[in-house]
Design an enzyme around this catalytic site. Structure first.
Site, short mmCIF file in Angstrom:
data_model
loop_
_atom_site.label_atom_id
_atom_site.label_comp_id
_atom_site.label_asym_id
_atom_site.label_seq_id
_atom_site.Cartn_x
_atom_site.Cartn_y
_atom_site.Cartn_z
N HIS A 189 -22.05 30.24 54.10
CA HIS A 189 -22.61 29.91 55.42
C HIS A 189 -24.07 29.51 55.38
O HIS A 189 -24.53 28.76 56.23
CB HIS A 189 -22.32 31.03 56.42
CG HIS A 189 -20.90 30.96 56.84
ND1 HIS A 189 -19.92 31.71 56.24
CD2 HIS A 189 -20.27 30.16 57.74
CE1 HIS A 189 -18.75 31.39 56.77
NE2 HIS A 189 -18.94 30.46 57.67
N GLU A 431 -6.33 28.47 58.96
CA GLU A 431 -7.10 28.71 57.75
C GLU A 431 -6.44 29.74 56.84
O GLU A 431 -6.96 30.10 55.80
CB GLU A 431 -8.55 29.10 58.08
CG GLU A 431 -8.69 30.19 59.12
CD GLU A 431 -10.14 30.40 59.60
OE1 GLU A 431 -11.08 29.97 58.92
OE2 GLU A 431 -10.30 31.02 60.67
N ASP A 455 -11.75 28.19 54.42
CA ASP A 455 -10.97 29.38 54.10
C ASP A 455 -9.57 29.03 53.59
O ASP A 455 -9.06 29.68 52.69
CB ASP A 455 -10.87 30.30 55.34
CG ASP A 455 -12.15 31.11 55.51
OD1 ASP A 455 -12.68 31.59 54.49
OD2 ASP A 455 -12.61 31.24 56.65
N CYS A 502 -12.16 21.39 60.92
CA CYS A 502 -13.57 21.76 61.04
C CYS A 502 -14.09 22.36 59.75
O CYS A 502 -15.23 22.79 59.68
CB CYS A 502 -13.80 22.70 62.21
SG CYS A 502 -12.81 24.19 62.09
C1 PEP Z 1 -13.25 27.26 57.75
O1 PEP Z 1 -12.84 28.33 57.28
O2 PEP Z 1 -12.92 26.14 57.32
C2 PEP Z 1 -14.20 27.27 58.87
C3 PEP Z 1 -14.55 26.15 59.46
O3 PEP Z 1 -14.72 28.46 59.24
P1 PEP Z 1 -15.91 29.21 58.50
O4 PEP Z 1 -16.52 28.25 57.51
O5 PEP Z 1 -16.88 29.62 59.55
O6 PEP Z 1 -15.20 30.33 57.84
MG MG Z 2 -13.11 30.22 58.27
#
Ligand code: PEP
Ligand code: MG
Length: 570
Positions: A189, A431, A455, A502
């Site tokens: 992140h 995910e 994920d 996403c």
């Molecule tokens: C993902 O898992 O692809 C996602 C967009 O969520 P995060 O990166 O916040 O886990």
């Molecule tokens: Mg995720």
């Protein structure tokens, strides 16, 4: 000159001096002192300097991040002025002839222990405040420098073993020109936040903190994942040229800012952005975003000492919806866990936090946290085009339970006379492999899917997205991943539902042609990837790519896929 390679986490080039962000060594040897008055003066001086610093940080945070996050420093300032804490320290100096360091630490520890064991959450938070400020005062007593990323006031490149998302949130983009870490991957992140802050970054270098001293001149090439330490004059010149080229390229992309996104053969897709805070919206609009495909609301809960109130959340959601002015905004409910921790919730440590009690699992069990968020979202829904999605859904029951809580809150609000939009789409993140595999069943009940490849890849390949040692297995183009994505898209389209993505894969230049051919409807990415993606898609024929999809899906390895796509598009 020395070159170090890592994972390019946020593109662009930065040239500046190194700033080492590391926990200071606060150890000291306990002795007794002869002059208690002098010792108390030392303590007062350290307290004063700490207060001045905290005032500055509070002001800075208020301006750059927001009022709510700045409050944490008000709490810290209160601690430093609290006679109940300071007087016993001075008494200890007088009676025991203790050093200021010892008096500070022993009295603080006593309060920390006392507060930590209390039932009251507010008091437990005070323990965390005391712990934080004690470190700062102790550093001043010891004459050790205490790194304050929020106070950096010259151009630097931040070097750290790891950066937590809340460290990253404090970085001032006027001065922090880049960052480099030992650990982490492209989808950790802090890397994702670097992209939204538009700060070039290289992560997972394994050795940057051992190879670089404070003030060393560095070049960070976030596009190539390279770091140059002590560059020569020639290298500096060539990277400055590269930097200019990058700027020119950005100007060319900017011409497409207000254009819709069409493929060469006239098929339209939506290019949306991922955001972490309402402040990110300006970047989305400047980069031509057609919507928000993922608002990671967990950042509202981070970098502070307590849960955000329903009102604070309402303000944040409303402001994003208003700024987006009717464009779609997909808000994801709290996705805490994995590498996103909330210290104040005091959750037990887990052996496998990415597989643990997190996201929707936590929310369904903690209605006191979940329901205020749902209410805040519902109340904000009348200010724009809101869509709500739930993270980490593994079973249909979880989705049904979350949805019914949402509908209950909607009914309650309506009864209270509060306006709520009737057009809120409710979707899920795909995910977890179980959900991708049963997408047909889910498609009958959800309004949309958003594929979270960050994920989905780690769970499908059993390769931790944060662990650079297994990053070779973290393969977005692996046929297993592509087949799962294909399956999800087919399942959704059969029920006339739309599918977005996403995860970071949605903005990847190799993945984009494949995803276009598979029929993805919405691509949600870091804001800075939108214009390059729009430029790329204008040169691609969706029909031609769709005709190749069976061939791609039947391939054996990620490498074959990559070579095939490169041949096709170069
Ligand atoms: C993902 O898992 O692809 C996602 C967009 O969520 P995060 O990166 O916040 O886990
Ligand atoms: Mg995720």
């Amino acid at each position: 000159m020395k070159k170090i390679t890592g994972i390019g986490a946020s593109s662009g080039i930065a040239i500046a001096k190194a700033y080492r962000l590391e926990a200071p060594d606060l150890s000291f040897e306990k002795t007794t002192i002869d002059n208690p008055d002098k010792e108390k003066e030392r303590l007062d001086k350290a307290l004063d300097i700490s207060k001045q610093e905290l005032e500055k940080i509070r002001e800075h945070t208020k301006k750059s991040i927001g009022e709510a996050q700045a409050e944490i420093f008000s709490a810290h300032l209160l601690v430093l002025s609290d006679p109940e804490l300071i007087n016993p320290m001075k008494e200890k100096i007088d009676t025991d002839h203790a050093m200021a360091e010892t008096a500070l630490q022993e009295v603080a520890d006593m309060f920390i222990d006392m507060f930590k064991n209390m039932d009251n959450e507010y008091m437990r938070e005070r323990a965390a405040d005391i712990q934080d400020v004690t470190k700062r005062v102790l550093a001043h007593l010891l004459g050790v420098s205490f790194p304050d990323p929020a106070l950096i006031n010259e151009e630097v490149i931040v070097i750290a073993n790891d950066l937590t998302p809340s460290d990253t949130a404090q970085l001032n983009r006027d001065y922090v020109k880049g960052f480099i870490t030992d650990i982490g991957g492209r989808t950790s992140h802090s890397a994702i936040m670097a992209r939204s802050l538009e700060i070039p970054a290289v992560v997972g270098t394994k050795e940057i903190t051992t190879a670089v001293e404070a003030e060393d001149v560095l070049i960070v090439d976030g596009s190539e994942g390279e770091v140059i330490i002590h560059p020569s004059e020639n290298e500096l010149n060539s990277y400055r040229e590269k930097q200019e080229l990058h700027e020119k390229q950005k100007e060319a992309w900017a011409k497409l800012k207000d254009e819709p996104t069409f493929s060469k053969d006239g098929e339209q897709v939506e290019l949306a952005a991922n955001i972490g805070t309402p402040e990110d919206v300006d970047g989305v609009l400047n980069n031509g975003g057609e919507g928000i495909g993922l608002y990671r609301t967990e950042f509202l809960y981070m970098g502070k000492n307590e849960l955000p109130t329903e009102e604070e959340q309402f303000d944040a959601y409303k402001s994003v919806l208003e700024k987006m002015d009717g464009k779609p905004v997909v808000v994801r409910t709290l996705d805490i866990g994995g590498d996103k921790e909330l210290n104040y919730l005091d959750l037990p440590e887990e052996l496998n936090p990415f597989l643990g009690f997190r996201a929707i699992r936590f929310c369904l069990e903690n209605e006191n946290v979940f329901r205020p968020q749902l209410r805040a979202l519902l109340r904000a829904s009348v200010y724009g085009n809101l869509k709500i999605m739930f993270p980490m859904i593994a079973t249909l029951e979880e989705f049904r339970q979350a949805k019914s809580m949402l509908l209950e809150e909607k009914e309650a609000l309506t009864k209270e006379g509060v306006d709520v939009s009737d057009d809120i789409e409710i979707g899920i993140m795909v995910e977890i492999p179980s959900t991708a595999v049963t997408a047909k069943q889910f498609a009958k009940e959800v309004d949309f899917f958003s594929i979270g490849t960050n994920d989905l890849i780690q769970y499908t390949m059993a390769a931790d997205r944060m662990n650079e040692q297994v990053s070779y297995l973290y393969q977005p183009y692996h046929p297993a991943i592509l087949n799962l994505i294909h399956h999800v898209i087919e399942a959704a389209h059969a029920e006339e539902k739309w599918v977005g993505m996403c995860g970071e894969m949605a903005g990847d230049t190799i993945a984009i042609p494949i995803l276009l051919g598979l029929g993805l409807d919405e691509f949600s990415m870091s804001a800075t990837s939108i214009l390059p993606a729009r430029t790329q898609i204008r040169d691609l024929s969706k029909k031609e790519l769709a005709a190749r999809k069976d061939e791609i899906l039947a391939m054996g390895t990620a490498e074959e896929v990559v070579n095939y796509v490169k041949d096709l598009t170069e």
